[in-house]
Design an enzyme around this catalytic site. Structure first.
Site, PDB file in Angstrom:
ATOM      1  N   HIS A  56     -32.106 -15.052  20.149  1.00  0.00           N
ATOM      2  CA  HIS A  56     -31.186 -15.010  21.276  1.00  0.00           C
ATOM      3  C   HIS A  56     -30.599 -16.385  21.624  1.00  0.00           C
ATOM      4  CE1 HIS A  56     -32.745 -11.031  21.668  1.00  0.00           C
ATOM      5  NE2 HIS A  56     -32.266 -10.805  22.874  1.00  0.00           N
ATOM      6  N   HIS A  78       0.839  -1.196   0.000  1.00  0.00           N
ATOM      7  CA  HIS A  78       0.000   0.000   0.000  1.00  0.00           C
ATOM      8  C   HIS A  78       0.882   1.258   0.000  1.00  0.00           C
ATOM      9  CE1 HIS A  78      -2.655  -3.159   1.491  1.00  0.00           C
ATOM     10  NE2 HIS A  78      -3.681  -2.400   1.160  1.00  0.00           N
ATOM     11  N   GLU A 131     -21.039  -4.489  21.698  1.00  0.00           N
ATOM     12  CA  GLU A 131     -20.303  -5.726  21.957  1.00  0.00           C
ATOM     13  C   GLU A 131     -18.969  -5.792  21.222  1.00  0.00           C
ATOM     14  OE1 GLU A 131     -24.690  -6.562  22.576  1.00  0.00           O
ATOM     15  OE2 GLU A 131     -23.482  -5.601  21.004  1.00  0.00           O
ATOM     16  N   HIS A 173      -4.140   3.110  -3.809  1.00  0.00           N
ATOM     17  CA  HIS A 173      -4.354   2.728  -2.409  1.00  0.00           C
ATOM     18  C   HIS A 173      -3.615   1.438  -2.055  1.00  0.00           C
ATOM     19  CE1 HIS A 173      -6.503   1.717   1.336  1.00  0.00           C
ATOM     20  NE2 HIS A 173      -6.592   0.500   0.823  1.00  0.00           N
TER      21      HIS A 173
END
Length: 709
Positions: A491, A36, A427, A272
């Protein structure tokens, strides 16, 4: 003969240094046609401002305790960091080491920064996580300062620097971390935004049009802007100096640059993450007044420019050592405590504070509550621990007696000496922050993080980085199965255990009762280079007669037998967590109904069992003479390594009371007994058990749930 340098272009030492960095970045990526180059070339002046002027560190002792910490969240720009390590005098960062970047004969110049190499504080690469790591480092520094600094003796007063780019600010984890940093008012944190407006896909106008400075101000940051970060070194230095002087808020330095500056492809996605090509590299060198054909051009003036850093670092550390000596004399108790923590170990007696089995509750209780017994016994006694949760402190039992919350003192909610953190519903960044705390200084902090097991899926990319970096953290994952009940399938984790069991250098432990919880904590605290995660039940389980904390580290062990002589079982039931109790009840029935010699094995940790000698593993699994069935309300993936058949989950869960769910999905004691009994009969020929062969693994609950709801 030294290569010719165009002095009309490089007419100041600063221009020569910055242009040398740009050309070196182009050469290093072109050498093996990878890497890069763009950020190295566009942000060279930012690098000079940081390593030559702003940061306080000693390149001859990268481990100096009170050094500033630098996190390259935009890890793909690592050459910018490596080049400055070389110029500032880090002994191991030679030019030869720089040339190992993307080299098949690789060295320490890894494709992204890696924690094990001098000067690198944390491993970065997955964008955004470095921001969270930097916030964790800032929390660690603030906590140490609040607990140990004394009037006139500020032995911890460093800054945490974080270099980020457009990608990190688009990642959710980066935004989570910046939000909590602003809330906590971490004024020792300075975030530098290299705003070059380019990612791999091109200009960010295609996908990211936030007013980032306004957003950061709204988050509680003090914002400083630099319009020309490509070339205006004095403006960058002034901005960083101003950032260091800010109090009461973290600082966001918004610096606009041109990626790949000097290349024909500057300001495009092409520059990039790919080498420029030989022709463009020569063009770049011409633009910056360097010999187009010469490689690795580093004029001696560049080394001279950075040479004061070595003396300054030496003097800064020497002054700090003198201050620390005064501190030792004035405050011997605090000094001794800090010195002990610098070892990266808990004091030897920590194990004695865990209650013995005889003192554990005999009444049935959830393993989440049993884990809380260990936490309450240890955390208040040792400042190493910093415990927190993603909005579930009480539910996960990570709150502790006498807790003080880690909060900005002026809020009235706590202070920076506190070791209880409310991460909010974040989280992923919770684990990223914990990684930064753990990395601060060789195990000085032991972060404890908690949420429901299902939401460790949000945290999984951070947990992977914990394991990769060999950091010690402790995860509490409660409500670990369909036993969570009415909250429903959203869940209820079904396949998540497979990820954590398969993660290298990770302790995934599902204890069966309070005694095994103590064993899980012992494993976690003995694992200095390995993170741990405990999967804990919401539903109550009894204290089992055969459980043994000392055997948890073996991964699996016989916990019950229907016969006094357990040396020759015919059937083995392997279970984990809350299902061990059910398996014991099933074994009792099968022993009576089929007159079989039945053993129950508790397997709290597959990875620890896999590490045992074959002779031990073979003996636990019946020496190749017994039928083996696993019982666990997760996906069966992986159980074929240990068993001939399983009772496992094959669908997502449902919304119903947990007792009803165990019936619906086939995990009632009656149904397990029926299914195993019928299966054993199919494997019995002429009164003799015939073991299945490889590839004959059977799912005993396949299709069961669809028929029963």
């Amino acid at each position: 003969m030294p290569a010719a340098i165009n002095r009309s272009i490089n007419d100041t030492p600063e221009k020569l240094v910055i242009n040398t960095i740009r050309c070196l970045g182009a050469d290093l990526t072109q050498e093996y046609k990878g890497g890069h180059p763009g950020t190295v070339m566009g942000a060279a002046a930012i690098g000079v401002a940081l390593w030559r002027f702003a940061m306080r560190y000693n390149p001859k002792n990268p481990e100096w305790f009170n050094r500033d910490r630098f996190v390259l969240s935009a890890g793909h720009a690592c050459l910018l960091q490596y080049i400055h390590f070389h110029f500032t005098g880090y002994d191991v960062w030679t030019l030869d080491q720089l040339r190992t970047y993307h080299n098949p004969n690789f060295g320490i110049a890894a494709g992204h920064p890696e924690i094990e190499f001098p000067g690198v504080e944390v491993t970065t690469g997955p964008l955004g996580q470095g921001i969270a790591n930097a916030v964790g480092l800032a929390i660690a520094s603030k906590n140490l300062a609040a607990n140990y600094n004394k009037p006139g003796l500020d032995i911890i007063d460093n800054k945490i620097w974080c270099f980020t780019g457009d990608g990190c600010l688009q990642e959710g984890v980066g935004q989570e971390a910046l939000s909590i940093a602003g809330h906590l008012r971490l004024d020792n944190l300075i975030v530098i935004y290299d705003d070059n407006q380019i990612t791999v896909d091109g200009n960010i106008a295609n996908c990211f049009t936030d007013d980032t400075s306004a957003k950061m101000a709204a988050n509680g940051f003090h914002v400083i802007e630099v319009q020309d970060g490509t070339n205006d070194l004095p403006a960058i230095i002034a901005a960083l100096d101003a950032a260091k002087a800010v109090t009461g808020k973290p600082v966001f330095v918004h610096i606009r640059t041109v990626i790949g500056f000097g290349s024909r492809r500057a300001n495009t996605g092409a520059v990039h993450g790919a080498a420029l090509g030989a022709e463009d590299v020569e063009y770049v060198k011409g633009v910056f007044g360097m010999d187009a054909k010469a490689k690795w051009q580093i004029p001696e003036e560049v080394y001279e420019y950075f040479r004061p850093v070595i003396e300054r670092g030496h003097d800064d550390e020497a002054a700090w050592n003198a201050l620390y000596a005064k501190y030792a004399n004035a405050h011997p108790e605090e000094y001794a405590d800090l010195q002990q923590r610098l070892t990266g170990r808990l004091p030897e007696e920590w194990r004695t504070f865990l209650p013995p089995k005889s003192k554990l509750p005999t009444a049935a209780q959830p393993t989440r509550k049993s884990s809380g017994i260990a936490l309450a016994a240890l955390v208040p006694k040792y400042k190493h621990f910093i415990a927190g949760s993603a909005d579930l402190l009480e539910s996960t039992f990570v709150n502790f007696p006498g807790q003080v919350e880690f909060q900005a003192p002026e809020t009235g909610l706590g202070d920076y000496s506190g070791r209880q953190i409310r991460y909010g519903i974040r989280e992923f960044s919770m684990i990223g922050l914990a990684n930064g705390m753990s990395a601060y200084q060789n195990g000085m902090f032991i972060p404890i993080c908690s949420t429901f097991f299902m939401f460790w899926l949000y945290a999984a990319p951070g947990a992977r980085m914990t394991a990769l970096q060999k950091l010690r953290t402790i995860g509490i994952a409660t409500h670990d199965s369909i036993g969570i009940g009415e909250d429903g399938p959203t869940h209820q984790p079904i396949a998540l255990a497979n990820f954590y069991r398969g993660l290298p250098n990770y302790n995934f432990i599902r204890p069966a009762d309070a005694e095994e919880c103590m064993g899980a904590w012992e494993i976690a605290l003995d694992s200095h280079d390995t993170p741990s995660l405990f999967a804990l039940s919401r539903q109550a389980v009894p204290l089992l007669a055969g459980s043994d904390r000392a055997k948890v580290k073996l991964g699996a062990y016989p916990i019950f037998s229907t016969t006094s002589d357990d040396s020759d079982p015919q059937l083995i039931l392997i279970s984990t967590g809350s299902e061990v109790t059910r398996s014991i009840e099933v074994a009792k029935r099968l022993g009576n109904d089929l007159a079989l010699r039945v053993r129950v094995v508790s397997m709290p940790s597959q990875s620890h069992f896999d590490q045992q000698p074959f002779e031990y593993r073979d003996s636990v699994l019946g020496n190749g003479k017994a039928l083996v069935v696993s019982v666990e309300p997760y996906s069966s993936y992986g159980w074929a390594r240990y068993a001939h058949a399983s009772l496992s989950m094959h669908t997502f869960g449902l919304s119903a009371p947990q007792t009803k769910l165990y019936d619906i999905f086939g995990f009632s004691v009656d149904n397990i007994t029926e299914k195993v009994s019928a299966w054993v009969k199919t494997k019995t020929v002429g009164g003799e058990i015939v073991l299945p062969r490889l590839g004959q693994f059977e799912e005993l609950l396949l299709g069961y749930a669809e028929q029963h709801h």
